[in-house]
Design a protein around this motif. Structure first.
Motif, PDB file in Angstrom:
ATOM      1  N   ILE A   1       0.810  -1.221   0.000  1.00 33.57           N
ATOM      2  CA  ILE A   1       0.000   0.000   0.000  1.00 33.57           C
ATOM      3  C   ILE A   1       0.846   1.274   0.000  1.00 33.57           C
ATOM      4  CG2 ILE A   1      -1.928  -1.184   1.094  1.00 33.57           C
ATOM      5  CD1 ILE A   1      -1.207   0.269   3.703  1.00 33.57           C
ATOM      6  N   SER A   2       2.179   1.121   0.009  1.00 33.70           N
ATOM      7  CA  SER A   2       3.062   2.287  -0.084  1.00 33.70           C
ATOM      8  C   SER A   2       4.439   1.829  -0.533  1.00 33.70           C
ATOM      9  CB  SER A   2       3.171   3.003   1.269  1.00 33.70           C
ATOM     10  OG  SER A   2       3.835   2.174   2.217  1.00 33.70           O
ATOM     11  N   GLU A   3       5.231   2.772  -0.997  1.00 36.27           N
ATOM     12  CA  GLU A   3       6.623   2.471  -1.333  1.00 36.27           C
ATOM     13  C   GLU A   3       7.391   2.066  -0.081  1.00 36.27           C
ATOM     14  OE1 GLU A   3       8.234   2.212  -4.087  1.00 36.27           O
ATOM     15  OE2 GLU A   3       6.817   3.008  -5.562  1.00 36.27           O
ATOM     16  N   ASN A   4       7.024   2.637   1.054  1.00 36.59           N
ATOM     17  CA  ASN A   4       7.685   2.285   2.304  1.00 36.59           C
ATOM     18  C   ASN A   4       7.464   0.809   2.644  1.00 36.59           C
ATOM     19  OD1 ASN A   4       9.010   3.360   4.934  1.00 36.59           O
ATOM     20  ND2 ASN A   4       7.238   2.220   5.664  1.00 36.59           N
ATOM     21  N   THR A   5       6.240   0.330   2.463  1.00 36.10           N
ATOM     22  CA  THR A   5       5.963  -1.084   2.714  1.00 36.10           C
ATOM     23  C   THR A   5       6.696  -1.963   1.714  1.00 36.10           C
ATOM     24  OG1 THR A   5       3.819  -0.640   3.736  1.00 36.10           O
ATOM     25  CG2 THR A   5       4.130  -2.820   2.786  1.00 36.10           C
ATOM     26  N   LYS A   6       6.750  -1.546   0.463  1.00 34.80           N
ATOM     27  CA  LYS A   6       7.511  -2.303  -0.536  1.00 34.80           C
ATOM     28  C   LYS A   6       8.972  -2.418  -0.116  1.00 34.80           C
ATOM     29  CE  LYS A   6       9.106  -2.202  -5.336  1.00 34.80           C
ATOM     30  NZ  LYS A   6       9.023  -1.510  -6.651  1.00 34.80           N
ATOM     31  N   ARG A   7       9.552  -1.324   0.326  1.00 35.20           N
ATOM     32  CA  ARG A   7      10.952  -1.336   0.753  1.00 35.20           C
ATOM     33  C   ARG A   7      11.148  -2.297   1.926  1.00 35.20           C
ATOM     34  NH1 ARG A   7      11.384   3.598   0.501  1.00 35.20           N
ATOM     35  NH2 ARG A   7      10.806   4.170   2.625  1.00 35.20           N
ATOM     36  N   ASP A   8      10.221  -2.299   2.872  1.00 33.25           N
ATOM     37  CA  ASP A   8      10.324  -3.220   4.004  1.00 33.25           C
ATOM     38  C   ASP A   8      10.213  -4.675   3.554  1.00 33.25           C
ATOM     39  OD1 ASP A   8      10.675  -1.186   5.823  1.00 33.25           O
ATOM     40  OD2 ASP A   8       8.583  -1.125   6.468  1.00 33.25           O
ATOM     41  N   LEU A   9       9.335  -4.947   2.595  1.00 29.35           N
ATOM     42  CA  LEU A   9       9.186  -6.313   2.081  1.00 29.35           C
ATOM     43  C   LEU A   9      10.480  -6.803   1.441  1.00 29.35           C
ATOM     44  CD1 LEU A   9       5.631  -6.023   0.505  1.00 29.35           C
ATOM     45  CD2 LEU A   9       6.287  -7.712   2.224  1.00 29.35           C
ATOM     46  N   VAL A  10      11.118  -5.934   0.689  1.00 29.17           N
ATOM     47  CA  VAL A  10      12.363  -6.309   0.013  1.00 29.17           C
ATOM     48  C   VAL A  10      13.485  -6.504   1.027  1.00 29.17           C
ATOM     49  CG1 VAL A  10      14.134  -5.522  -1.604  1.00 29.17           C
ATOM     50  CG2 VAL A  10      11.710  -5.190  -2.148  1.00 29.17           C
ATOM     51  N   GLU A  11      13.616  -5.546   1.950  1.00 25.28           N
ATOM     52  CA  GLU A  11      14.744  -5.571   2.877  1.00 25.28           C
ATOM     53  C   GLU A  11      14.558  -6.568   4.014  1.00 25.28           C
ATOM     54  OE1 GLU A  11      15.202  -1.557   4.173  1.00 25.28           O
ATOM     55  OE2 GLU A  11      15.897  -0.829   2.209  1.00 25.28           O
TER      56      GLU A  11
ATOM     57  N   GLY B   1       2.002   2.023   7.717  1.00 21.16           N
ATOM     58  CA  GLY B   1       2.106   1.400   6.409  1.00 21.16           C
ATOM     59  C   GLY B   1       1.632   2.345   5.326  1.00 21.16           C
ATOM     60  N   PHE B   2       0.654   3.173   5.664  1.00 19.57           N
ATOM     61  CA  PHE B   2       0.134   4.179   4.735  1.00 19.57           C
ATOM     62  C   PHE B   2      -0.145   5.471   5.491  1.00 19.57           C
ATOM     63  CE2 PHE B   2      -3.346   6.250   2.375  1.00 19.57           C
ATOM     64  CZ  PHE B   2      -2.752   6.363   1.128  1.00 19.57           C
ATOM     65  N   GLY B   3      -1.187   5.478   6.310  1.00 24.90           N
ATOM     66  CA  GLY B   3      -1.576   6.683   7.035  1.00 24.90           C
ATOM     67  C   GLY B   3      -2.856   7.249   6.458  1.00 24.90           C
ATOM     68  N   LEU B   4      -3.971   6.547   6.706  1.00 26.06           N
ATOM     69  CA  LEU B   4      -5.238   6.929   6.086  1.00 26.06           C
ATOM     70  C   LEU B   4      -5.829   8.230   6.626  1.00 26.06           C
ATOM     71  CD1 LEU B   4      -7.274   6.074   3.953  1.00 26.06           C
ATOM     72  CD2 LEU B   4      -8.436   4.696   5.702  1.00 26.06           C
ATOM     73  N   PRO B   5      -5.808   8.500   7.936  1.00 28.08           N
ATOM     74  CA  PRO B   5      -6.403   9.759   8.413  1.00 28.08           C
ATOM     75  C   PRO B   5      -5.855  11.015   7.734  1.00 28.08           C
ATOM     76  CG  PRO B   5      -6.114   8.276  10.256  1.00 28.08           C
ATOM     77  CD  PRO B   5      -5.436   7.623   9.079  1.00 28.08           C
ATOM     78  N   PRO B   6      -4.544  11.149   7.484  1.00 29.00           N
ATOM     79  CA  PRO B   6      -4.093  12.339   6.751  1.00 29.00           C
ATOM     80  C   PRO B   6      -4.707  12.464   5.361  1.00 29.00           C
ATOM     81  CG  PRO B   6      -2.243  11.365   7.897  1.00 29.00           C
ATOM     82  CD  PRO B   6      -3.388  10.401   8.034  1.00 29.00           C
ATOM     83  N   LEU B   7      -4.868  11.345   4.644  1.00 26.73           N
ATOM     84  CA  LEU B   7      -5.493  11.413   3.325  1.00 26.73           C
ATOM     85  C   LEU B   7      -6.961  11.795   3.450  1.00 26.73           C
ATOM     86  CD1 LEU B   7      -5.546  11.071   0.290  1.00 26.73           C
ATOM     87  CD2 LEU B   7      -5.861   8.596   0.625  1.00 26.73           C
ATOM     88  N   GLU B   8      -7.663  11.209   4.409  1.00 27.17           N
ATOM     89  CA  GLU B   8      -9.069  11.559   4.616  1.00 27.17           C
ATOM     90  C   GLU B   8      -9.214  13.041   4.941  1.00 27.17           C
ATOM     91  OE1 GLU B   8     -10.856   7.325   6.339  1.00 27.17           O
ATOM     92  OE2 GLU B   8     -10.152   8.855   7.740  1.00 27.17           O
ATOM     93  N   ALA B   9      -8.314  13.547   5.787  1.00 31.08           N
ATOM     94  CA  ALA B   9      -8.371  14.960   6.162  1.00 31.08           C
ATOM     95  C   ALA B   9      -8.156  15.857   4.950  1.00 31.08           C
ATOM     96  CB  ALA B   9      -7.325  15.248   7.243  1.00 31.08           C
ATOM     97  N   MET B  10      -7.133  15.553   4.150  1.00 30.37           N
ATOM     98  CA  MET B  10      -6.860  16.381   2.969  1.00 30.37           C
ATOM     99  C   MET B  10      -8.038  16.362   2.003  1.00 30.37           C
ATOM    100  SD  MET B  10      -2.795  15.821   2.125  1.00 30.37           S
ATOM    101  CE  MET B  10      -2.953  14.067   1.772  1.00 30.37           C
ATOM    102  N   ALA B  11      -8.677  15.203   1.855  1.00 29.59           N
ATOM    103  CA  ALA B  11      -9.824  15.098   0.952  1.00 29.59           C
ATOM    104  C   ALA B  11     -10.990  15.965   1.409  1.00 29.59           C
ATOM    105  CB  ALA B  11     -10.269  13.641   0.847  1.00 29.59           C
ATOM    106  N   CYS B  12     -11.021  16.293   2.701  1.00 30.04           N
ATOM    107  CA  CYS B  12     -12.086  17.136   3.253  1.00 30.04           C
ATOM    108  C   CYS B  12     -11.659  18.591   3.414  1.00 30.04           C
ATOM    109  CB  CYS B  12     -12.532  16.587   4.605  1.00 30.04           C
ATOM    110  SG  CYS B  12     -13.368  14.994   4.525  1.00 30.04           S
ATOM    111  N   GLY B  13     -10.432  18.917   3.003  1.00 27.49           N
ATOM    112  CA  GLY B  13      -9.960  20.287   3.120  1.00 27.49           C
ATOM    113  C   GLY B  13      -9.460  20.650   4.499  1.00 27.49           C
ATOM    114  N   CYS B  14      -8.993  19.662   5.257  1.00 25.68           N
ATOM    115  CA  CYS B  14      -8.485  19.905   6.608  1.00 25.68           C
ATOM    116  C   CYS B  14      -6.960  19.933   6.584  1.00 25.68           C
ATOM    117  CB  CYS B  14      -8.972  18.799   7.549  1.00 25.68           C
ATOM    118  SG  CYS B  14      -8.369  18.929   9.246  1.00 25.68           S
ATOM    119  N   PRO B  15      -6.309  20.993   7.086  1.00 23.95           N
ATOM    120  CA  PRO B  15      -4.843  21.032   7.141  1.00 23.95           C
ATOM    121  C   PRO B  15      -4.291  19.879   7.976  1.00 23.95           C
ATOM    122  CG  PRO B  15      -5.764  23.207   7.547  1.00 23.95           C
ATOM    123  CD  PRO B  15      -6.914  22.249   7.579  1.00 23.95           C
TER     124      PRO B  15
END
Length: 396
Positions: free
Chosen positions: A159-169, A305-319
């Motif tokens: 679900i993110s490049e960070n998770t991909k990196r962890d899977l590889v390493e 692994g991702f961080g869903l609340p920040p994306l939800e906040a941005m989608a609603c116009g919340c800093p």
């Protein structure tokens, strides 16, 4: 192409209303009108039927509750589900909770396996996840065994490049077998242009004032509630020192779990307990009202692994104010204010900048909305479907 999606996370109280459950529902939502093949759901008969748009499946099975004998549950899953898949005509099985259900991998079957991996946090930080004694050792052994099966999966969705990196390493997975697919949010619900009267009614119903700071999520160790509480205590200016913190989520409101007790201890130690409002679990339509109304979302997580609340906040116009750790910079980019984990002084400074400077807050709202557009339903569905085809191709 005929796909079987493992819906057991939506039957589990541990996952249904948390990140994995939200991911599963969003994935099914975006695929429902875009996937041209057929799709069924795998579920267990002796648990409540999962909340899903998928039809009943012939792959339903009875799973006995052996309770403490967890390894036998895993063994039962493997025998029964593998047997069903060996006689089925499914092209793909999509596993949505790898560390509990990796043993579901079919053997001697034409069915290929796709697995979504959210993070490797229990492997990276084992000291926080496994209890002592025999039970802890059994859980640890099971987790390690399941993690060793993951590299054998035909296609992994990270679900993110960070998770991909962890899977590889960490697990030695070949990069070529990993698809990074960012999830989206439900734009019909999480949007900036809600009904102001309804938003105000939601706040009134939850006893939340007009001006507040928002936190959304669990309160386990990696969420670093202690730093959040210390940052709140640092807001000293006349206009900021009384602004409350709304912590949306069931765990903090229940106060009974180990995580909740630790969070409240940190809040009390910082001297801000009187400024914390805990409405409990908030359904998504009401959560959208909180995002639209909040001065900002503060998300001080140590690892995601991702961080869903920040994306939800941005989608609603919340800093958004969050850390520069793990996957969070991937999600927020330059649309939010990032600080190093544990730096409560920097966190407080970012909050005050938003509270005291209307122009900064407005610019961040616009930047967040633009950033959220990158995480579209089309990209989410397209990435999952491409992973399905890659797994099917590998089987040839």
């Amino acid at each position: 192409m005929k796909v079987l999606v493992d819906l057991r996370p939506l039957q589990s109280p541990d996952f249904a209303e948390r990140g994995i459950g939200t991911y599963a529902r969003n994935m099914l939502r975006v695929l429902n009108s875009r996937f041209e093949g057929s799709m069924d759901g795998l579920s267990a008969d002796n648990f409540p039927r999962p909340d899903s748009p998928l039809p009943e499946s012939k792959a339903r099975f009875y799973r006995p509750k052996f309770r403490k004998l967890v390894p036998f549950n895993w063994l039962f899953d493997r025998i029964v589900i593998s047997a069903k898949l060996c006689w089925s005509d499914y092209d793909l099985l999509h596993i949505l909770e790898p560390f509990r259900h990796a043993l579901t991998l079919p053997r001697r079957s034409r069915t290929r396996v796709v697995c979504t991996v959210y993070d490797l946090i229990p492997i990276i930080f084992p000291e926080h996840y496994f209890p002592g004694g025999i039970r802890g050792r059994v859980w640890s052994m099971g987790e390690r065994f399941n993690s060793r099966l993951i590299p054998r999966i035909d296609r992994i969705i990270a679900i993110s490049e960070n998770t991909k990196r962890d899977l590889v390493e960490r697990l030695g997975v070949e990069e070529s077998r990993i698809s990074v697919v960012y999830q989206s949010v439900d734009g019909e619900v999480l949007k900036p242009d809600g009904d102001p009267e309804r938003d105000r009614a939601v706040l009134d119903g939850l006893n939340i004032p007009e001006k507040f700071i928002l936190y959304v999520g669990d309160v386990d160790w990696r969420k670093d509630i202690a730093s959040l509480a210390r940052a709140l205590a640092r807001l000293k200016s006349p206009g900021d020192k009384d602004v409350p913190l709304v912590m949306a989520g069931g765990t903090i409101a229940e106060r009974e779990s180990h995580a909740a007790r630790g969070a409240w201890e940190a809040i009390n130690n910082a001297g801000v307990a009187g400024r914390v409002i805990t409405p409990g679990f908030v359904p998504q339509d009401e959560l959208a009202s909180l995002y639209r109304s909040a001065a900002c979302l503060v998300f001080p997580s140590v690892y995601e692994g991702f961080g869903l609340p920040p994306l939800e906040a941005m989608a609603c116009g919340c800093p958004v104010v969050t850390t520069d750790a793990s996957s969070l910079p991937e999600v927020v980019g330059d649309a939010g204010i990032l600080f190093h984990p544990g730096d409560d002084a920097a966190c407080a400074e970012a909050i005050m900048k938003i509270l005291d400077d209307g122009e900064t807050a407005s610019e961040m709202r616009d930047a967040g909305l633009k950033r959220a557009e990158r995480f579209s339903d089309e990209n989410f569905a397209g990435g999952v479907i491409a992973a399905y085809h890659a797994a099917k191709k590998r089987a040839v």
